[in-house]
Design an enzyme around this catalytic site. Structure first.
Site, PDB file in Angstrom:
ATOM      1  N   ARG A  11       8.879   3.903   4.390  1.00 18.84           N
ATOM      2  CA  ARG A  11       8.309   4.180   5.709  1.00 18.84           C
ATOM      3  C   ARG A  11       7.063   3.334   5.914  1.00 18.84           C
ATOM      4  O   ARG A  11       6.417   2.891   4.973  1.00 18.84           O
ATOM      5  CB  ARG A  11       8.002   5.663   5.931  1.00 18.84           C
ATOM      6  CG  ARG A  11       7.255   6.362   4.845  1.00 18.84           C
ATOM      7  CD  ARG A  11       6.913   7.769   5.247  1.00 18.84           C
ATOM      8  NE  ARG A  11       5.820   7.794   6.197  1.00 18.84           N
ATOM      9  CZ  ARG A  11       5.865   8.441   7.350  1.00 18.84           C
ATOM     10  NH1 ARG A  11       6.929   9.091   7.706  1.00 18.84           N
ATOM     11  NH2 ARG A  11       4.822   8.428   8.151  1.00 18.84           N
ATOM     12  N   GLY A 191       1.360  -2.153   6.108  1.00 20.45           N
ATOM     13  CA  GLY A 191       1.485  -3.372   5.313  1.00 20.45           C
ATOM     14  C   GLY A 191       1.319  -3.178   3.826  1.00 20.45           C
ATOM     15  O   GLY A 191       1.082  -4.132   3.097  1.00 20.45           O
ATOM     16  N   ARG A 192       1.410  -1.925   3.359  1.00 21.26           N
ATOM     17  CA  ARG A 192       1.350  -1.618   1.914  1.00 21.26           C
ATOM     18  C   ARG A 192      -0.019  -1.831   1.304  1.00 21.26           C
ATOM     19  O   ARG A 192      -0.188  -1.723   0.104  1.00 21.26           O
ATOM     20  CB  ARG A 192       2.374  -2.428   1.093  1.00 21.26           C
ATOM     21  CG  ARG A 192       3.794  -2.323   1.590  1.00 21.26           C
ATOM     22  CD  ARG A 192       4.452  -1.045   1.147  1.00 21.26           C
ATOM     23  NE  ARG A 192       5.155  -0.460   2.297  1.00 21.26           N
ATOM     24  CZ  ARG A 192       5.740   0.722   2.309  1.00 21.26           C
ATOM     25  NH1 ARG A 192       5.727   1.476   1.249  1.00 21.26           N
ATOM     26  NH2 ARG A 192       6.322   1.188   3.380  1.00 21.26           N
ATOM     27  N   LEU A 193      -1.028  -2.233   2.108  1.00 24.74           N
ATOM     28  CA  LEU A 193      -2.371  -2.384   1.532  1.00 24.74           C
ATOM     29  C   LEU A 193      -3.076  -1.030   1.642  1.00 24.74           C
ATOM     30  O   LEU A 193      -3.992  -0.840   2.435  1.00 24.74           O
ATOM     31  CB  LEU A 193      -3.143  -3.488   2.252  1.00 24.74           C
ATOM     32  CG  LEU A 193      -2.642  -4.906   1.961  1.00 24.74           C
ATOM     33  CD1 LEU A 193      -3.528  -5.946   2.632  1.00 24.74           C
ATOM     34  CD2 LEU A 193      -2.612  -5.171   0.452  1.00 24.74           C
ATOM     35  N   HIS A 194      -2.572  -0.093   0.877  1.00 25.34           N
ATOM     36  CA  HIS A 194      -3.087   1.271   0.946  1.00 25.34           C
ATOM     37  C   HIS A 194      -4.506   1.342   0.395  1.00 25.34           C
ATOM     38  O   HIS A 194      -4.908   0.515  -0.415  1.00 25.34           O
ATOM     39  CB  HIS A 194      -2.179   2.208   0.145  1.00 25.34           C
ATOM     40  CG  HIS A 194      -0.738   2.074   0.516  1.00 25.34           C
ATOM     41  ND1 HIS A 194      -0.295   2.174   1.815  1.00 25.34           N
ATOM     42  CD2 HIS A 194       0.354   1.822  -0.239  1.00 25.34           C
ATOM     43  CE1 HIS A 194       1.010   1.996   1.844  1.00 25.34           C
ATOM     44  NE2 HIS A 194       1.428   1.772   0.617  1.00 25.34           N
TER      45      HIS A 194
END
Ligand SMILES: Cc1cc2nc3c(=O)[nH]c(=O)nc-3n(C[C@H](O)[C@H](O)[C@H](O)COP(=O)(O)O)c2cc1C
Length: 214
Positions: A11, A191-194
């Protein structure tokens, strides 16, 4: 399990920015804020967390319990002191607590030292529990091997024994308070840069705050 297609479950995380400048200097006010938001978001069990313990052989064990109190730097939960987790904590009080609030895309990881909470707290909380919950604290030898028939027989026995109210708290049932010394806040971001912001207690009793790569 191929039909579940777990690898393709993905997600887009849309969470809010979490960084060094918009977070407080200690972790507990932020934890309180996140917990309040989880309660508001009508998550099924917003106060549920995974409690991890380690046994005498160094093997980890994890299970879900409910957060029943929060008084910085302590969090509280209730259980059977003779359960597997109780015996593990008696041997090694180092535990981890992990919260996951899905709709908010948030995880909180805590680490600390567990000890039995004062009996008075357990008495108060036990007295507030429904009749069936109090009965099961007596009737269930938590974590021991049992048949359904044996469990029901124990329940029936205690039901007969406690035909009068109120049911007293059994000695083997009570609370643990975990003194938290490390907290990580994880916020899902696009963008997965959590974002991962960690608070770690220093020897001086202050909080060091830093970011970890996701
Ligand atoms: C949502 C949820 C909440 C739970 N809350 C508690 C709890 O507060 N206390 C507890 O002893 N067990 C609770 N349990 C049961 C534990 O997960 C576990 O089965 C039980 O405590 C025995 O663990 P142990 O054998 O490792 O000691 C809960 C389970 C679920 C799924």
């Amino acid at each position: 399990m191929g039909d579940l297609e777990l690898a393709s479950l993905r997600r887009a995380y849309q969470g809010q920015l979490l960084d060094e400048s918009n977070t407080p200097s200690e972790p507990f006010s932020l934890f309180k804020e996140w917990l309040q938001q989880a309660i508001k978001a009508q998550i099924l069990e917003p106060n549920a967390f995974v409690l991890s313990t380690v046994d005498a052989a160094g093997r980890p064990h994890a299970r879900v319990v409910l957060l029943k109190g929060f008084n910085p730097p302590y969090i509280y939960f209730y259980t059977n002191y003779q359960s597997a987790k109780g015996l593990e904590i008696a041997h090694n009080p180092r535990v981890a607590a992990t919260f996951w609030w899905d709709v908010l895309e948030r995880q909180v990881r805590m680490e600390g030292i567990a000890e039995k909470a004062p009996a008075q707290l357990a008495d108060e909380y036990f007295a507030s529990r429904p009749h069936e919950s109090r009965l099961s604290a007596w009737a269930s030898p938590q974590s021991q091997r049992i048949t359904r028939r044996e469990l029901e027989a124990l329940w029936e026995n205690y039901l007969r024994y406690f035909h009068i109210n109120p049911i007293p708290r059994p000695e083997h049932w009570g609370g643990y308070q975990v003194r938290i010394a490390k907290v990580e806040f994880w916020q899902g971001r696009p963008g997965r840069l959590h974002d991962r912001i960690v608070y770690e207690e220093t020897k001086e009793g202050l909080w060091e705050k830093y970011r970890l790569a996701p």
